[in-house]
Write a protein that holds these residues in place. Structure first.
Motif, short mmCIF file in Angstrom:
data_model
loop_
_atom_site.label_atom_id
_atom_site.label_comp_id
_atom_site.label_asym_id
_atom_site.label_seq_id
_atom_site.Cartn_x
_atom_site.Cartn_y
_atom_site.Cartn_z
N VAL A 1 19.37 12.37 -5.69
CA VAL A 1 18.06 12.64 -5.11
C VAL A 1 17.46 13.89 -5.74
O VAL A 1 16.29 13.90 -6.14
CB VAL A 1 18.15 12.79 -3.57
N ILE A 2 18.24 14.94 -5.85
CA ILE A 2 17.73 16.20 -6.41
C ILE A 2 17.34 16.03 -7.87
O ILE A 2 16.32 16.54 -8.31
CB ILE A 2 18.78 17.31 -6.23
N ARG A 3 18.12 15.29 -8.61
CA ARG A 3 17.89 15.20 -10.05
C ARG A 3 16.81 14.19 -10.43
O ARG A 3 15.98 14.46 -11.28
CB ARG A 3 19.21 14.82 -10.76
N TYR A 4 16.80 13.02 -9.80
CA TYR A 4 15.99 11.93 -10.32
C TYR A 4 14.78 11.53 -9.47
O TYR A 4 13.98 10.72 -9.91
CB TYR A 4 16.86 10.69 -10.54
N LEU A 5 14.63 12.03 -8.27
CA LEU A 5 13.50 11.63 -7.45
C LEU A 5 12.26 12.44 -7.86
O LEU A 5 12.25 13.66 -7.74
CB LEU A 5 13.82 11.85 -5.97
N PRO A 6 11.21 11.76 -8.35
CA PRO A 6 10.05 12.49 -8.88
C PRO A 6 9.03 12.85 -7.81
O PRO A 6 7.89 12.37 -7.82
CB PRO A 6 9.48 11.50 -9.89
N VAL A 7 9.42 13.67 -6.87
CA VAL A 7 8.51 14.11 -5.81
C VAL A 7 8.61 15.63 -5.68
O VAL A 7 9.36 16.28 -6.40
CB VAL A 7 8.86 13.43 -4.46
N HIS A 8 7.84 16.17 -4.76
CA HIS A 8 7.84 17.62 -4.51
C HIS A 8 9.24 18.10 -4.11
O HIS A 8 10.01 17.36 -3.49
CB HIS A 8 6.83 17.93 -3.40
N GLY A 9 9.56 19.31 -4.45
CA GLY A 9 10.88 19.86 -4.16
C GLY A 9 11.23 19.89 -2.68
O GLY A 9 12.39 19.73 -2.31
N LEU A 10 10.23 20.11 -1.82
CA LEU A 10 10.51 20.13 -0.39
C LEU A 10 10.87 18.73 0.14
O LEU A 10 11.67 18.61 1.06
CB LEU A 10 9.32 20.70 0.38
N VAL B 1 12.95 16.20 8.35
CA VAL B 1 11.64 15.56 8.52
C VAL B 1 10.52 16.58 8.35
O VAL B 1 9.48 16.29 7.74
CB VAL B 1 11.57 14.84 9.89
N VAL B 2 10.70 17.79 8.86
CA VAL B 2 9.70 18.84 8.68
C VAL B 2 9.54 19.18 7.20
O VAL B 2 8.41 19.32 6.69
CB VAL B 2 10.07 20.10 9.51
N LEU B 3 10.65 19.30 6.47
CA LEU B 3 10.57 19.57 5.04
C LEU B 3 9.86 18.44 4.29
O LEU B 3 9.03 18.70 3.40
CB LEU B 3 11.97 19.78 4.46
N ILE B 4 10.16 17.21 4.64
CA ILE B 4 9.48 16.07 4.01
C ILE B 4 7.99 16.10 4.32
O ILE B 4 7.15 15.87 3.44
CB ILE B 4 10.13 14.74 4.46
N GLY B 5 7.63 16.41 5.56
CA GLY B 5 6.22 16.47 5.94
C GLY B 5 5.47 17.57 5.21
O GLY B 5 4.35 17.35 4.71
N ILE B 6 6.06 18.75 5.12
CA ILE B 6 5.41 19.85 4.40
C ILE B 6 5.29 19.51 2.92
O ILE B 6 4.24 19.75 2.30
CB ILE B 6 6.19 21.16 4.61
N GLY B 7 6.34 18.94 2.35
CA GLY B 7 6.29 18.56 0.94
C GLY B 7 5.23 17.51 0.67
O GLY B 7 4.52 17.57 -0.33
N ALA B 8 5.11 16.52 1.55
CA ALA B 8 4.09 15.48 1.39
C ALA B 8 2.70 16.08 1.51
O ALA B 8 1.78 15.72 0.75
CB ALA B 8 4.29 14.37 2.41
N PHE B 9 2.51 17.00 2.44
CA PHE B 9 1.22 17.67 2.61
C PHE B 9 0.86 18.47 1.36
O PHE B 9 -0.27 18.38 0.86
CB PHE B 9 1.25 18.58 3.84
N LEU B 10 1.81 19.22 0.84
CA LEU B 10 1.54 20.01 -0.36
C LEU B 10 1.33 19.13 -1.58
O LEU B 10 0.51 19.45 -2.46
CB LEU B 10 2.69 20.99 -0.61
N MET B 11 2.05 18.02 -1.66
CA MET B 11 1.88 17.10 -2.78
C MET B 11 0.50 16.45 -2.75
O MET B 11 -0.16 16.32 -3.78
CB MET B 11 2.97 16.04 -2.73
N ARG B 12 0.08 16.05 -1.55
CA ARG B 12 -1.25 15.44 -1.42
C ARG B 12 -2.34 16.47 -1.68
O ARG B 12 -3.34 16.16 -2.32
CB ARG B 12 -1.43 14.84 -0.04
N LYS B 13 -2.16 17.69 -1.19
CA LYS B 13 -3.15 18.75 -1.39
C LYS B 13 -3.28 19.07 -2.88
O LYS B 13 -4.38 19.33 -3.37
CB LYS B 13 -2.71 19.99 -0.62
N LYS B 14 -2.19 19.04 -3.60
CA LYS B 14 -2.21 19.34 -5.04
C LYS B 14 -2.91 18.23 -5.83
O LYS B 14 -3.60 18.50 -6.81
CB LYS B 14 -0.77 19.52 -5.55
N ASN B 15 -2.74 16.98 -5.40
CA ASN B 15 -3.34 15.84 -6.11
C ASN B 15 -4.80 15.64 -5.78
O ASN B 15 -5.51 14.96 -6.53
CB ASN B 15 -2.56 14.56 -5.81
N VAL B 16 -5.29 16.16 -4.67
CA VAL B 16 -6.69 15.94 -4.27
C VAL B 16 -7.61 16.90 -4.92
O VAL B 16 -7.48 17.71 -5.65
CB VAL B 16 -6.84 16.04 -2.74
#
Length: 107
Positions: free
Chosen positions: A19-28, A92-107
């Motif tokens: 997961v750490i090495r190959y998942l192409p998503v935000h670090g959080l 779940v909180v880390l995933i939520g924050i990471g998704a929020f930051l990822m979406r904010k960065k892409n918008v």
């Protein structure tokens, strides 16, 4: 038999590494997924080994009773439950924050 025990003990570790090495998503998001995988592995690895070695189908967390802290079995079940619940919430909180930051960065 040794190989099966090795696979059970190393499965959680390798899942976290993958997961750490190959998942192409935000670090959080990776941190949250790794936290959830780690706590599930931590809580249930001993039960899997007990089943493999002794054919004992008892799950330690099933002895959870938060109103009873008088026996070793209930203390173990309570601690495992609290660890599982709190770590999953943190994941779940880390995933939520990471998704929020990822979406904010892409918008």
């Amino acid at each position: 038999m040794r190989f099966l025990i090795f696979v059970v003990l190393m499965l959680g570790v390798w899942l976290v590494f993958l997961v750490i090495r190959y998942l192409p998503v935000h670090g959080l998001i990776r941190a949250g997924i790794s936290t959830i995988i780690s706590v599930i592995w931590f809580v249930f690895a001993n039960d899997f080994l007990e089943y493999i070695l002794n054919k004992d189908k008892a799950i330690a967390i099933s002895n959870m009773n938060l109103s009873d802290w008088s026996t070793d079995i209930s203390i173990n079940g309570n601690v495992l439950f609290i660890t599982l619940l709190s770590s999953c919430i943190i994941g779940v909180v880390l995933i939520g924050i990471g998704a929020f930051l990822m979406r904010k960065k892409n918008v």
